[in-house]
Design an enzyme around this catalytic site. Sequence first.
Site, PDB file in Angstrom:
ATOM      1  N   GLY A 296       3.764   8.154   0.215  1.00 38.43           N
ATOM      2  CA  GLY A 296       5.111   7.716  -0.270  1.00 38.43           C
ATOM      3  C   GLY A 296       5.883   7.533   1.049  1.00 38.43           C
ATOM      4  O   GLY A 296       6.988   6.808   0.680  1.00 38.43           O
TER       5      GLY A 296
ATOM      6  N   CYS B 154       4.828 -21.652 -11.499  1.00 36.45           N
ATOM      7  CA  CYS B 154       5.629 -22.107 -12.537  1.00 36.45           C
ATOM      8  C   CYS B 154       6.502 -20.920 -13.228  1.00 36.45           C
ATOM      9  O   CYS B 154       6.233 -20.496 -14.190  1.00 36.45           O
ATOM     10  CB  CYS B 154       5.109 -22.692 -13.585  1.00 36.45           C
ATOM     11  SG  CYS B 154       4.423 -24.345 -12.906  1.00 36.45           S
TER      12      CYS B 154
HETATM   13  C1  PLP Z   1       0.151   4.955  -4.585  1.00 35.66           C
HETATM   14  C2  PLP Z   1      -0.286   6.500  -4.285  1.00 35.66           C
HETATM   15  C3  PLP Z   1      -0.213   6.860  -3.262  1.00 35.66           C
HETATM   16  C4  PLP Z   1       0.231   6.067  -2.129  1.00 35.66           C
HETATM   17  O1  PLP Z   1       1.614   5.742  -2.042  1.00 35.66           O
HETATM   18  P1  PLP Z   1       2.414   5.150  -0.788  1.00 35.66           P
HETATM   19  O2  PLP Z   1       3.683   5.048  -1.030  1.00 35.66           O
HETATM   20  O3  PLP Z   1       1.541   3.847  -0.182  1.00 35.66           O
HETATM   21  O4  PLP Z   1       2.267   5.868   0.446  1.00 35.66           O
HETATM   22  C5  PLP Z   1      -0.575   8.257  -3.121  1.00 35.66           C
HETATM   23  N1  PLP Z   1      -0.957   8.974  -4.054  1.00 35.66           N
HETATM   24  C6  PLP Z   1      -0.957   8.487  -5.299  1.00 35.66           C
HETATM   25  C7  PLP Z   1      -1.612   9.495  -6.243  1.00 35.66           C
HETATM   26  C8  PLP Z   1      -0.716   7.105  -5.401  1.00 35.66           C
HETATM   27  O5  PLP Z   1      -0.671   6.687  -6.814  1.00 35.66           O
END
Ligand code: PLP
Length: 409
Positions: A247, A361
């Site tokens: 995240g 489009c």
């Molecule tokens: C998408 C996801 C991540 C990675 O998220 P980022 O924002 O790209 O770091 C990590 N863990 C899970 C379970 C995810 O679905």
Amino acid sequence: MKTLLPTPLKYQKNKLSFEGHDLQKIMKNKKTPCYLYSKKTMTETYKAFYSEALKAKIPNPLVCFAVKANPNHEVLTLLKKSGAGADVVSVGELKAALKAGINPQKIVFSGVGKTRDEIIFALRSHPYGIYSFNVESIEELEMINDLSKKENKVARIAFRLNPRVNAKTHKHISTGNKTHKFGLLRSDIEEALLNDSLWTHSTLVGLSIHIGSQLTELKATEKAIKEMCDLAMSLKYPIEFLDVGGGLGIDYTEEDRKELASIKTYMKAVYQSLHRHYFKKVDPLLIPRIVFEPGRILVGKMGVLVSKVVRTKQSEDCHFTIIDAGMNDLMRPALYEAYHEVYPYEKSTKLISTDIVGPICESTDIFGAQRKLPRLKSDDLIVIDNAGAYGRSMANRYNERELAPEYFI
Ligand SMILES: *Cc1c(COP(=O)(O)O)cnc(C)c1O
């Protein structure tokens, strides 16, 4: 161009270069639109992420790259060489990770919709299966336990806790509250732990969280880690790992640059939360290893989408720069109203206000509204920055377009 994190893009004598090479020269025998990736920027970012974790005293960190951010084979191979594991959300991603040589014992499997076939494939990928099924419902655990019995295995399980926090990010990429489909509430986890029939062929090895993407500030992350630690403290047996999810964001905009936590600050905050709510309360021998699931932060900055101007168009006071890349190549602006910086090959001081649009489009096929750019002409190169994560991996063939090729520098 201003940026907090390392980037391969630079103007040299007013001409755009990528990792020190003139962009026009790089593009000589290449088709547009295409993705350009920098190996150097990616491996350096991975190393920074891992070494900051060590510096922050995170115990035995395991970095599981979130494959959905960029499942390119070479990306996975390079990360594997650097020591990364993988966080996968489908059997396709699991196969891509295995093909790149990533050890199943470094792979965690997330997602609310793991199917029977996907679970069986994961169980069979290694004598002990994968490192962890990050389980998102009791119903899923029931199925995994059943299949694990049929396969004569013991599945390794981590509960994905829904920590009931509101992550400060776009509403379409926030995942940590009750109204989101992700994770289990603490009370449901506690109930599942008391139900012996769920555990005949599975064993609880960890807990995990993932509260959203493109997070710039850390309050919700700290709160979520606290919730996970409190739950871990209440378990009867020590667990092997705590998975703090992914995240961490990158700087797409000026505003991001003001708010974004650095990797160093992020690691410190993660460590402090873990220490305060768990490590200092338990026997040092029982301190679990820490798993990370970063996606965007590892690959977002290393890639750009290169396009060419098809033509321009004027409708009274509205000016359009029509380029050969479309929302099918990079969905983020259309999907999340995401902002991507756009750079012309030649820098100029004479600027006009123009909408940069694709050929698709759909009215959402727009990369930037009223951007200040030079007056461009057909075949001029134009670059959409910060496209290494959730760029090519979300691309599709809408309007019967071909998928953009990917090149490494
Ligand atoms: C998408 C996801 C991540 C990675 O998220 P980022 O924002 O790209 O770091 C990590 N863990 C899970 C379970 C995810 O679905």
